[in-house]
Design a protein around this motif. Structure first.
Motif, mmCIF file in Angstrom:
data_model
loop_
_atom_site.group_PDB
_atom_site.id
_atom_site.type_symbol
_atom_site.label_atom_id
_atom_site.label_comp_id
_atom_site.label_asym_id
_atom_site.label_seq_id
_atom_site.Cartn_x
_atom_site.Cartn_y
_atom_site.Cartn_z
ATOM 1 N N ILE A 52 6.890 13.727 7.790
ATOM 2 C CA ILE A 52 7.131 12.300 7.561
ATOM 3 C C ILE A 52 7.292 12.072 6.065
ATOM 4 C CG2 ILE A 52 6.115 9.983 7.683
ATOM 5 C CD1 ILE A 52 4.686 10.895 10.250
ATOM 6 N N GLY A 53 8.398 11.490 5.674
ATOM 7 C CA GLY A 53 8.640 11.251 4.260
ATOM 8 C C GLY A 53 7.891 10.046 3.733
ATOM 9 N N THR A 54 8.067 8.902 4.404
ATOM 10 C CA THR A 54 7.481 7.641 3.956
ATOM 11 C C THR A 54 6.805 6.948 5.128
ATOM 12 O OG1 THR A 54 9.241 7.384 2.323
ATOM 13 C CG2 THR A 54 7.939 5.434 2.826
ATOM 14 N N ALA A 55 5.650 6.370 4.879
ATOM 15 C CA ALA A 55 4.914 5.658 5.919
ATOM 16 C C ALA A 55 4.265 4.416 5.330
ATOM 17 C CB ALA A 55 3.840 6.556 6.535
ATOM 18 N N ALA A 56 3.982 3.456 6.183
ATOM 19 C CA ALA A 56 3.057 2.396 5.809
ATOM 20 C C ALA A 56 1.649 2.989 5.869
ATOM 21 C CB ALA A 56 3.173 1.218 6.762
ATOM 22 N N VAL A 57 0.769 2.548 4.993
ATOM 23 C CA VAL A 57 -0.588 3.080 4.936
ATOM 24 C C VAL A 57 -1.570 1.922 5.066
ATOM 25 C CG1 VAL A 57 -2.256 4.407 3.598
ATOM 26 C CG2 VAL A 57 0.174 4.979 3.475
ATOM 27 N N MET A 58 -2.495 2.052 6.002
ATOM 28 C CA MET A 58 -3.517 1.030 6.200
ATOM 29 C C MET A 58 -4.882 1.679 6.115
ATOM 30 S SD MET A 58 -4.045 -1.826 9.196
ATOM 31 C CE MET A 58 -3.927 -0.664 10.559
ATOM 32 N N GLY A 59 -5.718 1.201 5.218
ATOM 33 C CA GLY A 59 -7.058 1.734 5.079
ATOM 34 C C GLY A 59 -8.094 0.640 5.191
ATOM 35 N N TYR A 60 -9.290 1.029 5.626
ATOM 36 C CA TYR A 60 -10.388 0.066 5.668
ATOM 37 C C TYR A 60 -11.540 0.576 4.810
ATOM 38 C CZ TYR A 60 -13.312 -3.725 7.137
ATOM 39 O OH TYR A 60 -14.089 -4.857 7.113
ATOM 40 N N SER A 61 -12.040 -0.273 3.911
ATOM 41 C CA SER A 61 -13.186 0.036 3.058
ATOM 42 C C SER A 61 -12.891 1.302 2.235
ATOM 43 C CB SER A 61 -14.443 0.158 3.913
ATOM 44 O OG SER A 61 -15.622 0.163 3.123
ATOM 45 N N GLU A 106 6.367 7.157 -3.756
ATOM 46 C CA GLU A 106 7.550 7.480 -2.954
ATOM 47 C C GLU A 106 7.203 7.761 -1.497
ATOM 48 O OE1 GLU A 106 5.781 11.360 -4.161
ATOM 49 O OE2 GLU A 106 6.091 9.410 -5.122
ATOM 50 N N ARG A 107 5.916 7.959 -1.188
ATOM 51 C CA ARG A 107 5.492 8.248 0.184
ATOM 52 C C ARG A 107 4.942 7.009 0.893
ATOM 53 N NH1 ARG A 107 4.971 13.787 0.672
ATOM 54 N NH2 ARG A 107 5.348 13.339 2.877
ATOM 55 N N VAL A 108 4.723 5.938 0.149
ATOM 56 C CA VAL A 108 4.072 4.737 0.690
ATOM 57 C C VAL A 108 5.060 3.573 0.688
ATOM 58 C CG1 VAL A 108 2.152 3.121 0.431
ATOM 59 C CG2 VAL A 108 1.820 5.541 -0.132
ATOM 60 N N ALA A 109 5.469 3.133 1.884
ATOM 61 C CA ALA A 109 6.396 2.008 1.977
ATOM 62 C C ALA A 109 5.698 0.690 1.661
ATOM 63 C CB ALA A 109 7.000 1.960 3.381
ATOM 64 N N CYS A 110 4.467 0.565 2.121
ATOM 65 C CA CYS A 110 3.645 -0.609 1.875
ATOM 66 C C CYS A 110 2.221 -0.216 2.234
ATOM 67 C CB CYS A 110 4.107 -1.817 2.697
ATOM 68 S SG CYS A 110 3.993 -1.569 4.488
ATOM 69 N N ALA A 111 1.263 -1.036 1.832
ATOM 70 C CA ALA A 111 -0.133 -0.693 2.084
ATOM 71 C C ALA A 111 -0.923 -1.921 2.485
ATOM 72 C CB ALA A 111 -0.756 -0.056 0.843
ATOM 73 N N ILE A 112 -1.933 -1.687 3.302
ATOM 74 C CA ILE A 112 -2.877 -2.727 3.701
ATOM 75 C C ILE A 112 -4.263 -2.262 3.301
ATOM 76 C CG2 ILE A 112 -3.860 -4.016 5.637
ATOM 77 C CD1 ILE A 112 -1.168 -3.541 7.120
ATOM 78 N N PHE A 113 -4.921 -3.039 2.448
ATOM 79 C CA PHE A 113 -6.278 -2.742 2.021
ATOM 80 C C PHE A 113 -7.224 -3.657 2.804
ATOM 81 C CE2 PHE A 113 -4.692 -1.785 -2.603
ATOM 82 C CZ PHE A 113 -3.992 -0.694 -2.140
ATOM 83 N N GLY A 114 -7.832 -3.146 3.844
ATOM 84 C CA GLY A 114 -8.802 -3.922 4.609
ATOM 85 C C GLY A 114 -10.205 -3.679 4.090
ATOM 86 N N GLY A 115 -11.028 -4.706 4.027
ATOM 87 C CA GLY A 115 -12.411 -4.536 3.602
ATOM 88 C C GLY A 115 -12.560 -4.017 2.188
ATOM 89 N N MET A 116 -11.587 -4.310 1.323
ATOM 90 C CA MET A 116 -11.651 -3.870 -0.074
ATOM 91 C C MET A 116 -10.935 -4.886 -0.947
ATOM 92 S SD MET A 116 -12.731 -1.736 -2.315
ATOM 93 C CE MET A 116 -13.302 -0.354 -1.302
ATOM 94 N N GLY A 117 -11.709 -5.641 -1.720
ATOM 95 C CA GLY A 117 -11.150 -6.576 -2.670
ATOM 96 C C GLY A 117 -11.338 -6.066 -4.085
ATOM 97 N N LEU A 118 -11.854 -6.932 -4.966
ATOM 98 C CA LEU A 118 -11.963 -6.584 -6.372
ATOM 99 C C LEU A 118 -12.927 -5.436 -6.638
ATOM 100 C CD1 LEU A 118 -10.621 -7.551 -8.972
ATOM 101 C CD2 LEU A 118 -12.604 -9.022 -9.373
ATOM 102 N N ASN A 119 -13.758 -5.077 -5.661
ATOM 103 C CA ASN A 119 -14.650 -3.933 -5.867
ATOM 104 C C ASN A 119 -13.907 -2.604 -5.873
ATOM 105 O OD1 ASN A 119 -16.814 -5.543 -6.253
ATOM 106 N ND2 ASN A 119 -17.793 -5.159 -4.285
ATOM 107 N N LEU A 120 -12.604 -2.634 -5.589
ATOM 108 C CA LEU A 120 -11.787 -1.453 -5.863
ATOM 109 C C LEU A 120 -11.898 -1.092 -7.345
ATOM 110 C CD1 LEU A 120 -9.558 0.603 -4.979
ATOM 111 C CD2 LEU A 120 -7.881 -1.138 -5.600
ATOM 112 N N ILE A 121 -12.026 -2.113 -8.177
ATOM 113 C CA ILE A 121 -12.147 -1.929 -9.621
ATOM 114 C C ILE A 121 -13.609 -1.886 -10.060
ATOM 115 C CG2 ILE A 121 -11.696 -3.019 -11.868
ATOM 116 C CD1 ILE A 121 -9.162 -4.217 -10.551
#
Length: 260
Positions: free
Chosen positions: A94-103, A118-133
């Motif tokens: 698979i070349g490119t995929a949507a990526v969805m992660g939780y926490s 180049e491998r990520v068409a779009c992403a969904i960050f579930g259960g992760m807001g500003l604490n990513l930083i």
């Protein structure tokens, strides 16, 4: 009956995965102490995605589920687990995929989107807001809870919550403690600004672990935020508002039936 899943090898580890349905691929990366089955199948996400015409791919992160479980914290930096996710896409051609992660899975997804745009068409960050930083403030308490001789010894609410969850999923608590040491590595603010793919940030309205979604979305070049009403960190995962927002986002950024 014991669950049987296919495996692939990467970085000297054997990792479990599963593939459901056909269509545009969505790689689903689970959270800490969970698994592909617990995070995505048992919550109805697989049915939701395949019902909308997508191919849903799950991975059991190193240290979790049916994958290998090293006890060395140096195996669990989020960049390494992002490499695992890309290795799975390579394994599946698979070349490119949507990526969805939780926490934790959202943190892995962010490192993946930054390092492999180049491998990520779009992403969904579930259960992760500003604490990513900002990082996870309860991490050391969670580690202590995983290492405690007995649940009755624990009074810290988050430590108790994750210990109960780890016991419920039959996890290797030594591997999880090692994972918690390094997988909570914050992402640099400057790196967040360089994630140049569409991102949906979805956080429960009563989630006190993730950090707020809007400030993170504002940092992302193509970010948008949604609040999942009346849901905390544990109960937002399979919420219908989350699923509806994710499908609407995917419909705009990664169609199940791309026009040729």
């Amino acid at each position: 009956m014991e669950l049987v899943m296919p495996h692939f090898s990467t970085s000297g580890l054997s990792l479990a995965y599963d593939v459901h349905g056909d269509g545009a691929p969505v790689l689903c990366i689970h959270g800490f102490a969970s698994s592909g089955k617990v995070n995505w199948l048992d919550t109805g996400w697989i049915e939701t995605l395949t019902g909308a015409g997508y191919q849903a791919i799950t991975i059991d992160n190193r240290g979790h589920g049916l994958s290998d479980k090293p006890h060395d914290p140096e195996f669990y930096h989020p960049g390494l687990m992002a490499d695992d996710a890309v290795a799975l896409l390579d394994h599946l051609n698979i070349g490119t995929a949507a990526v969805m992660g939780y926490s934790m899975g959202a943190r892995i997804s962010a490192f993946m989107a930054y390092a492999y745009p180049e491998r990520v068409a779009c992403a969904i960050f579930g259960g992760m807001g500003l604490n990513l930083i900002n990082g996870l403030t309860d991490g050391n308490d969670i580690i202590a809870g995983l290492q405690a001789p007995d649940l009755s010894d624990l009074t810290h609410p988050t430590a108790r919550q994750f210990r109960i969850f780890a016991d419920h999923t039959g996890s290797d608590r030594k591997a999880l403690a090692a994972c918690m040491e390094t997988s909570r590595q914050p992402m640099a603010r400057a790196d967040v600004r360089r994630i140049n793919v569409p991102v949906l940030v979805a956080v429960g309205g009563t989630d006190d672990m993730a950090g707020r979604p809007a400030p993170l979305a504002d940092l992302l070049p193509h970010g948008e935020a949604v609040i999942i009403p009346k849901r905390d960190h544990m109960r937002a995962t399979g919420d219908k508002v989350f699923k509806s927002a994710a499908l609407e986002f995917l419909g705009r950024t990664f169609r199940a039936d791309p026009v040729s």
